[in-house]
Design an enzyme around this catalytic site. Structure first.
Site, PDB file in Angstrom:
ATOM      1  N   ALA A  90       0.956  -1.247  -0.140  1.00 17.51           N
ATOM      2  CA  ALA A  90      -0.001  -0.092  -0.075  1.00 17.51           C
ATOM      3  C   ALA A  90       1.096   1.133   0.107  1.00 17.51           C
ATOM      4  CB  ALA A  90      -0.978  -0.018   1.346  1.00 17.51           C
ATOM      5  N   ASP A  91       0.313   2.324  -0.333  1.00 20.34           N
ATOM      6  CA  ASP A  91       0.965   3.536  -0.335  1.00 20.34           C
ATOM      7  C   ASP A  91      -0.160   4.535   0.083  1.00 20.34           C
ATOM      8  OD1 ASP A  91       3.544   4.975  -0.590  1.00 20.34           O
ATOM      9  OD2 ASP A  91       2.319   6.142  -1.779  1.00 20.34           O
ATOM     10  N   THR A  92       0.355   5.797   0.697  1.00 26.54           N
ATOM     11  CA  THR A  92      -0.811   6.681   1.084  1.00 26.54           C
ATOM     12  C   THR A  92       0.049   8.148   0.891  1.00 26.54           C
ATOM     13  OG1 THR A  92      -1.525   5.167   2.956  1.00 26.54           O
ATOM     14  CG2 THR A  92      -1.986   7.676   3.109  1.00 26.54           C
TER      15      THR A  92
END
Length: 185
Positions: free
Chosen positions: A69-71
């Site tokens: 994931a990336d945010t």
């Protein structure tokens, strides 16, 4: 059992709290080069999550399903990255003070049979930050390593006027969606 391709303590805690069994395995992926190509925060965050997933599959294989994931934090579609120093953190936080802030997370689940990509946005409407409170937060150093220097579960929490979306998305992993995808694990 899944492999969390991340060093994030927050993502690990979300998985623990949801009861999803996992092992945490870091991947080496430099997102900074992507900023030269992707200006839209949604495009950027998905490209970064895909890059992390590719690195994880290459390093670990798919014997255990992988989640990457990336945010990013964005104000008016401007990507607010991790601050390099206190002055940059101040500028980033001032952009958020009294504004609508989008926290955008792209999560990818991959096993031997399927790949599921999930993009989600949680928006916060913040009241203006108190200057003394902001100064104390900056001095604490808690902003270090946080996208947009923002801690919705910490400093920013008392300034939230409205939330549109899931807290888990803002914390970096849509665990509700992941639980649906990985329910048979």
């Amino acid at each position: 059992m899944i492999r969390l391709a991340s060093t994030s303590e927050t993502r690990a805690k979300l998985l623990q709290d949801t009861g999803i069994e996992f092992i945490q395995s870091p991947v080496d992926f430099d997102e900074e080069e992507l900023l030269k190509v992707y200006k839209n925060p949604r495009d950027f965050v998905c490209a970064a999550a895909r890059g992390k997933m590719e690195a994880a599959v290459e390093k670990y294989g798919l014997e255990i399903p992988i989640v990457a994931a990336d945010t990013v934090v964005a104000v008016s579609d401007e990507i607010l990255r991790k601050a390099k120093d206190e002055e940059e953190a101040r500028k980033i936080l001032q952009k958020q003070s009294g504004n609508k802030v989008d926290i955008i997370t792209c999560m990818i689940y991959k096993d031997k049979e399927k790949t599921v990509e999930d993009l989600d946005v949680t928006s916060y409407i913040f009241a203006p930050f108190d200057e003394e409170d902001l100064q104390n937060y900056l001095k604490s150093g808690q902003w270090r390593g946080k996208a947009g220097a923002c801690m919705v579960e910490g400093f920013c929490k008392k300034y939230i006027k409205e939330v549109l979306g899931r807290e888990s998305t803002a914390m970096g992993l849509q665990v509700e969606r992941l639980a649906e995808i990985a329910k048979d694990l």
